[in-house]
Design a protein around this motif. Structure first.
Motif, PDB file in Angstrom:
ATOM      1  N   ALA A  37      63.852  37.235   3.393  1.00  0.00           N
ATOM      2  CA  ALA A  37      63.600  36.019   4.180  1.00  0.00           C
ATOM      3  C   ALA A  37      63.962  34.793   3.361  1.00  0.00           C
ATOM      4  CB  ALA A  37      62.120  35.962   4.556  1.00  0.00           C
ATOM      5  N   ASN A  38      64.659  33.873   3.997  1.00  0.00           N
ATOM      6  CA  ASN A  38      64.894  32.552   3.399  1.00  0.00           C
ATOM      7  C   ASN A  38      64.218  31.540   4.312  1.00  0.00           C
ATOM      8  OD1 ASN A  38      65.794  30.161   2.342  1.00  0.00           O
ATOM      9  ND2 ASN A  38      67.914  30.383   3.051  1.00  0.00           N
ATOM     10  N   TRP A  39      63.056  31.077   3.858  1.00  0.00           N
ATOM     11  CA  TRP A  39      62.309  30.130   4.695  1.00  0.00           C
ATOM     12  C   TRP A  39      62.956  28.746   4.711  1.00  0.00           C
ATOM     13  CZ3 TRP A  39      56.384  30.830   3.209  1.00  0.00           C
ATOM     14  CH2 TRP A  39      55.958  32.083   3.656  1.00  0.00           C
TER      15      TRP A  39
ATOM     16  N   GLY B 153      73.720  29.687  -4.863  1.00  0.00           N
ATOM     17  CA  GLY B 153      74.920  29.294  -4.128  1.00  0.00           C
ATOM     18  C   GLY B 153      74.811  29.409  -2.620  1.00  0.00           C
ATOM     19  N   HIS B 154      73.591  29.236  -2.091  1.00  0.00           N
ATOM     20  CA  HIS B 154      73.463  29.211  -0.624  1.00  0.00           C
ATOM     21  C   HIS B 154      74.415  28.141  -0.085  1.00  0.00           C
ATOM     22  CE1 HIS B 154      71.801  28.631   3.373  1.00  0.00           C
ATOM     23  NE2 HIS B 154      71.262  29.819   3.255  1.00  0.00           N
ATOM     24  N   SER B 155      74.957  28.369   1.088  1.00  0.00           N
ATOM     25  CA  SER B 155      75.967  27.423   1.606  1.00  0.00           C
ATOM     26  C   SER B 155      75.396  26.025   1.797  1.00  0.00           C
ATOM     27  CB  SER B 155      76.566  27.932   2.916  1.00  0.00           C
ATOM     28  OG  SER B 155      75.578  27.939   3.912  1.00  0.00           O
TER      29      SER B 155
ATOM     30  N   TRP C   7      79.669  29.178   9.425  1.00  0.00           N
ATOM     31  CA  TRP C   7      79.655  28.885  10.855  1.00  0.00           C
ATOM     32  C   TRP C   7      78.620  29.710  11.612  1.00  0.00           C
ATOM     33  CZ3 TRP C   7      81.066  33.428  13.244  1.00  0.00           C
ATOM     34  CH2 TRP C   7      81.810  34.326  12.466  1.00  0.00           C
ATOM     35  N   ALA C   8      78.026  30.689  10.940  1.00  0.00           N
ATOM     36  CA  ALA C   8      77.032  31.536  11.616  1.00  0.00           C
ATOM     37  C   ALA C   8      75.608  31.199  11.190  1.00  0.00           C
ATOM     38  CB  ALA C   8      77.325  33.002  11.323  1.00  0.00           C
ATOM     39  N   ILE C   9      75.448  30.313  10.204  1.00  0.00           N
ATOM     40  CA  ILE C   9      74.106  30.047   9.676  1.00  0.00           C
ATOM     41  C   ILE C   9      73.388  29.028  10.541  1.00  0.00           C
ATOM     42  CG2 ILE C   9      72.790  29.161   7.719  1.00  0.00           C
ATOM     43  CD1 ILE C   9      74.838  30.327   5.881  1.00  0.00           C
ATOM     44  N   GLY C  10      72.295  29.469  11.137  1.00  0.00           N
ATOM     45  CA  GLY C  10      71.454  28.572  11.930  1.00  0.00           C
ATOM     46  C   GLY C  10      72.129  28.076  13.204  1.00  0.00           C
ATOM     47  N   THR C  11      73.226  28.710  13.588  1.00  0.00           N
ATOM     48  CA  THR C  11      73.972  28.226  14.754  1.00  0.00           C
ATOM     49  C   THR C  11      73.747  29.095  15.978  1.00  0.00           C
ATOM     50  OG1 THR C  11      75.842  29.602  14.129  1.00  0.00           O
ATOM     51  CG2 THR C  11      75.869  27.318  13.344  1.00  0.00           C
TER      52      THR C  11
ATOM     53  N   GLY D 253      74.158  37.594   6.240  1.00  0.00           N
ATOM     54  CA  GLY D 253      73.284  36.536   6.742  1.00  0.00           C
ATOM     55  C   GLY D 253      74.046  35.627   7.682  1.00  0.00           C
ATOM     56  N   GLY D 254      73.354  35.172   8.702  1.00  0.00           N
ATOM     57  CA  GLY D 254      73.970  34.268   9.673  1.00  0.00           C
ATOM     58  C   GLY D 254      73.500  34.640  11.055  1.00  0.00           C
ATOM     59  N   SER D 255      72.391  33.980  11.493  1.00  0.00           N
ATOM     60  CA  SER D 255      71.840  34.213  12.827  1.00  0.00           C
ATOM     61  C   SER D 255      71.547  35.677  13.130  1.00  0.00           C
ATOM     62  CB  SER D 255      72.764  33.603  13.890  1.00  0.00           C
ATOM     63  OG  SER D 255      72.874  32.199  13.700  1.00  0.00           O
ATOM     64  N   VAL D 256      71.031  36.396  12.108  1.00  0.00           N
ATOM     65  CA  VAL D 256      70.570  37.767  12.396  1.00  0.00           C
ATOM     66  C   VAL D 256      69.281  37.668  13.212  1.00  0.00           C
ATOM     67  CG1 VAL D 256      69.789  39.963  11.426  1.00  0.00           C
ATOM     68  CG2 VAL D 256      71.574  38.662  10.251  1.00  0.00           C
ATOM     69  N   LYS D 257      69.217  38.495  14.251  1.00  0.00           N
ATOM     70  CA  LYS D 257      68.050  38.518  15.143  1.00  0.00           C
ATOM     71  C   LYS D 257      67.737  39.988  15.444  1.00  0.00           C
ATOM     72  CE  LYS D 257      70.935  36.225  18.321  1.00  0.00           C
ATOM     73  NZ  LYS D 257      71.831  35.198  17.838  1.00  0.00           N
TER      74      LYS D 257
ATOM     75  N   GLY E  10      69.952  42.373   5.284  1.00  0.00           N
ATOM     76  CA  GLY E  10      70.225  40.999   5.706  1.00  0.00           C
ATOM     77  C   GLY E  10      69.448  39.945   4.949  1.00  0.00           C
ATOM     78  N   LEU E  11      70.028  38.751   4.938  1.00  0.00           N
ATOM     79  CA  LEU E  11      69.338  37.546   4.473  1.00  0.00           C
ATOM     80  C   LEU E  11      69.039  36.751   5.743  1.00  0.00           C
ATOM     81  CD1 LEU E  11      68.330  35.680   2.211  1.00  0.00           C
ATOM     82  CD2 LEU E  11      70.661  34.812   1.963  1.00  0.00           C
ATOM     83  N   ILE E  12      67.766  36.512   5.977  1.00  0.00           N
ATOM     84  CA  ILE E  12      67.337  36.047   7.292  1.00  0.00           C
ATOM     85  C   ILE E  12      66.716  34.656   7.195  1.00  0.00           C
ATOM     86  CG2 ILE E  12      66.037  36.719   9.358  1.00  0.00           C
ATOM     87  CD1 ILE E  12      67.938  38.945   8.262  1.00  0.00           C
ATOM     88  N   GLY E  13      67.292  33.702   7.876  1.00  0.00           N
ATOM     89  CA  GLY E  13      66.756  32.344   7.887  1.00  0.00           C
ATOM     90  C   GLY E  13      65.785  32.155   9.039  1.00  0.00           C
ATOM     91  N   GLY E  14      66.268  31.556  10.126  1.00  0.00           N
ATOM     92  CA  GLY E  14      65.415  31.196  11.258  1.00  0.00           C
ATOM     93  C   GLY E  14      64.476  32.303  11.723  1.00  0.00           C
ATOM     94  N   ALA E  15      64.988  33.515  11.867  1.00  0.00           N
ATOM     95  CA  ALA E  15      64.154  34.597  12.407  1.00  0.00           C
ATOM     96  C   ALA E  15      63.055  35.020  11.436  1.00  0.00           C
ATOM     97  CB  ALA E  15      65.028  35.800  12.771  1.00  0.00           C
TER      98      ALA E  15
END
Ligand code: PEP
Length: 251
Positions: free
Chosen positions: A8-10, A95-97, A171-175, A211-215, A231-236
């Protein structure tokens, strides 16, 4: 056989109360997961103490989202790898984008941060990925290779045996837009092939996360690909039920 990780990446989200509730639910939900799936949460610096206390003795590891390339000194506002050791962090994102794009982190700086993490026995999670413009120009594999090579040249292939890589197309991160499993697999395979030129054994064992909008709805398909090791998971990751469903998809 490689293991799998869901991390998880909060990002810059959270608060003492919401963190406690989220971690409580995550801890309750991970009990049934197979041990082969490693789970970790990368929290903002101020919450390391809280997360360390709540996760102590559990199977959920702790990580940070950034670190300084320096071991100590007059670097106001920075956080050293040794300080992350004090909170029993196992992982640190490098090095997170968002660091590259918003804070000007170059490949050279990211390589130094990667080395700083290794020097203190932290597992760096090296984030790589192309922008939409770079993908549209057909430059994806060149961009990602350059990001990998900068670290490889700096620390050598042995450094990757203590690390993870996360392919995260910008282009897939948080989009809400996810790479197709075939698009992701192509890049993951190319990363592994590149590292295999230096050492096939290290490359084969390296976990490469997507990582990139994994749900919950797309995780199983992504994680079924040969070179996608979790996966590296942001929003979810801010919703326990979604994060746990993604963890189960990796099992
Ligand atoms: C991330 O922050 O690394 C990430 C992948 O975010 P999201 O899952 O929200 O796209």
């Amino acid at each position: 056989m490689r293991g799998k990780h869901v991390i998880a990446n909060w990002k810059m989200h959270g608060g003492l109360e919401t963190n406690a509730a989220l971690l409580h639910d995550v801890l309750a939900g991970v009990t049934g997961l197979p041990e082969a799936v490693g789970v970790a949460v990368c929290v903002p610096f101020p919450y390391l103490t809280q997360a360390q206390a709540l996760l102590r003795g559990s199977r959920v590891a702790l990580g940070a989202q950034n670190l300084s390339e320096h071991p100590q000194g007059a670097f106001t506002g920075e956080v050293a790898a040794s300080m992350l050791n004090d909170f029993a962090c196992r992982y640190v994102l490098v090095g997170h984008s968002e660091r590259r794009g918003l804070y000007g982190e170059t490949n050279a700086l990211v390589a130094k941060k990667f080395a700083a993490a290794l020097a203190k026995n932290l597992s760096p999670i090296l984030c790589v990925g192309e922008t939409l413009e770079e993908r549209d120009a057909g430059r994806t594999l060149d961009v990602v290779s350059a990001q990998i090579d900068a670290v490889l040249d700096h620390v050598g292939i042995a450094g990757f045996s203590g690390a993870l890589v996360a392919y995260e197309p910008v282009w897939a991160i948080g989009t809400g837009r996810t790479a197709t499993s075939a698009q992701a697999q192509e890049v993951h395979a190319s990363i592994r092939a590149r590292l295999a030129c230096a050492d096939a054994g290290v490359a084969e064992k390296l976990e490469i996360l997507y990582g990139g909008s994994v749900k919950p709805s797309n995780a199983s398909e992504l994680f079924s690909m040969k070179d996608i090791d979790g996966g590296l998971i942001g929003g979810a990751s801010l919703h326990a039920a979604d994060f746990l469903a993604i963890c189960r998809a990796a099992a």
